[in-house]
Write a protein that holds these residues in place. Structure first.
Motif, mmCIF file in Angstrom:
data_model
loop_
_atom_site.group_PDB
_atom_site.id
_atom_site.type_symbol
_atom_site.label_atom_id
_atom_site.label_comp_id
_atom_site.label_asym_id
_atom_site.label_seq_id
_atom_site.Cartn_x
_atom_site.Cartn_y
_atom_site.Cartn_z
ATOM 1 N N UNK A 22 1.053 5.855 -51.099
ATOM 2 C CA UNK A 22 1.988 6.691 -50.342
ATOM 3 C C UNK A 22 1.463 8.119 -50.211
ATOM 4 N N UNK A 23 1.524 8.635 -48.996
ATOM 5 C CA UNK A 23 1.040 9.991 -48.747
ATOM 6 C C UNK A 23 -0.474 10.106 -48.705
ATOM 7 N N UNK A 24 -1.168 8.977 -48.703
ATOM 8 C CA UNK A 24 -2.624 8.995 -48.765
ATOM 9 C C UNK A 24 -3.322 9.338 -47.460
ATOM 10 N N UNK A 25 -2.593 9.419 -46.386
ATOM 11 C CA UNK A 25 -3.222 9.801 -45.116
ATOM 12 C C UNK A 25 -3.322 11.325 -45.045
ATOM 13 N N UNK A 26 -4.144 11.810 -44.148
ATOM 14 C CA UNK A 26 -4.348 13.260 -44.010
ATOM 15 C C UNK A 26 -3.259 13.857 -43.104
ATOM 16 N N UNK A 27 -2.389 14.653 -43.690
ATOM 17 C CA UNK A 27 -1.290 15.261 -42.936
ATOM 18 C C UNK A 27 -1.775 16.376 -42.005
ATOM 19 N N UNK B 71 -1.038 9.896 -31.869
ATOM 20 C CA UNK B 71 -2.402 10.407 -31.720
ATOM 21 C C UNK B 71 -2.966 10.052 -30.355
ATOM 22 N N UNK B 72 -2.866 8.778 -29.974
ATOM 23 C CA UNK B 72 -3.396 8.331 -28.682
ATOM 24 C C UNK B 72 -2.710 9.032 -27.516
ATOM 25 N N UNK C 129 -6.788 15.707 -35.259
ATOM 26 C CA UNK C 129 -5.909 15.308 -34.162
ATOM 27 C C UNK C 129 -4.575 16.055 -34.190
ATOM 28 N N UNK C 130 -3.952 16.122 -35.375
ATOM 29 C CA UNK C 130 -2.622 16.708 -35.478
ATOM 30 C C UNK C 130 -2.352 17.228 -36.886
ATOM 31 N N UNK C 131 -1.265 17.981 -36.954
ATOM 32 C CA UNK C 131 -0.699 18.425 -38.224
ATOM 33 C C UNK C 131 0.702 17.843 -38.291
ATOM 34 N N UNK C 132 1.077 17.348 -39.481
ATOM 35 C CA UNK C 132 2.424 16.817 -39.639
ATOM 36 C C UNK C 132 3.196 17.680 -40.624
ATOM 37 N N UNK D 102 -1.864 12.093 -27.489
ATOM 38 C CA UNK D 102 -2.398 13.447 -27.390
ATOM 39 C C UNK D 102 -1.561 14.534 -28.043
ATOM 40 N N UNK D 103 -0.565 14.165 -28.837
ATOM 41 C CA UNK D 103 0.227 15.182 -29.524
ATOM 42 C C UNK D 103 -0.602 15.817 -30.628
ATOM 43 N N UNK D 104 -0.446 17.136 -30.801
ATOM 44 C CA UNK D 104 -1.183 17.823 -31.869
ATOM 45 C C UNK D 104 -0.297 18.071 -33.090
ATOM 46 N N UNK D 105 0.893 17.439 -33.097
ATOM 47 C CA UNK D 105 1.834 17.643 -34.193
ATOM 48 C C UNK D 105 2.827 16.505 -34.252
ATOM 49 N N UNK D 106 3.443 16.349 -35.407
ATOM 50 C CA UNK D 106 4.703 15.638 -35.507
ATOM 51 C C UNK D 106 5.453 16.153 -36.724
#
Length: 195
Positions: free
Chosen positions: A135-140, A98-99, A144-147, A101-105
């Motif tokens: 597990x999986x509780x973060x926003x994909x 994130x820091x 900032x980005x899409x995973x 500057x990627x908008x994806x992973x």
């Protein structure tokens, strides 16, 4: 370079570029995590790296890749790049991506795989203990980005490509299983804080 379907190219980079580096890293005593950065325009490889926690416990595969990326003399803008991680990034690595500057992973193995198949539960323990997340509780998908999980991309692929991708995925999993066994059998020989 011919334009391949994205998921096919991601698996090729894992198998041909990241895995050989990871095999060397595991031989030295590092964990099995690695990453690569590709151009969005033609999916060409910018850089691939692997875990280097023996040098510095912060050099997870993703962070070490970012370190090496920023050591390049000239580098593309992160908005023009794809970030590929062999394993779903931990909270530190997600923050670093994130820091930077990627908008994806994109990732191949899930956090649960890291815990269950690789006996490395730290990602999920940190998610739970520090952030109170399951597990999986973060926003994909966030501002900032899409995973993206490569297994999901494979699942929606059409035959015969889907069968080829599944076979390649199985090959990759097999090599990682052997590397994990090797790491687990030697990890007591190193002083990585969370091994």
């Amino acid at each position: 370079m011919s334009q391949k379907p994205l998921v096919s190219r991601l698996l090729d980079v894992m198998e041909q570029d990241i895995l050989p580096l990871t095999a060397k890293g595991v031989s030295a005593g590092n964990k099995v995590f690695g990453a690569a950065i590709l151009r969005k325009s033609d999916l060409s490889l910018v850089i691939a790296e692997t875990n280097n926690e023996l040098e510095n416990p912060l050099w997870h595969g993703e962070v070490h890749t970012l370190k090496r990326f920023y050591e390049l003399g000239e580098r593309p803008a992160t908005s023009d790049l794809i970030f590929l991680s062999t394993h779903e990034p931990c909270t530190m690595c997600m923050s670093a991506i994130t820091w930077a500057g990627f908008d994806n992973f994109y990732y191949f193995f899930s956090h649960e795989d890291s815990r269950d198949a690789f006996a490395i539960p730290h990602d999920l323990k940190i998610l739970k203990e520090v952030f109170g997340l399951e597990p999986g509780g973060y926003r994909r998908s966030n501002s900032f980005w899409n995973s993206f999980w490569t297994a999901d991309l494979i699942a929606v692929s059409e035959a015969p490509l889907k069968q080829q991708l599944l076979a390649q995925s199985d090959r990759i999993k097999s090599v990682y299983a052997a590397l994990s066994d090797r790491y687990q059998s030697t990890k007591s020989d190193n002083d990585i804080p969370l091994n």
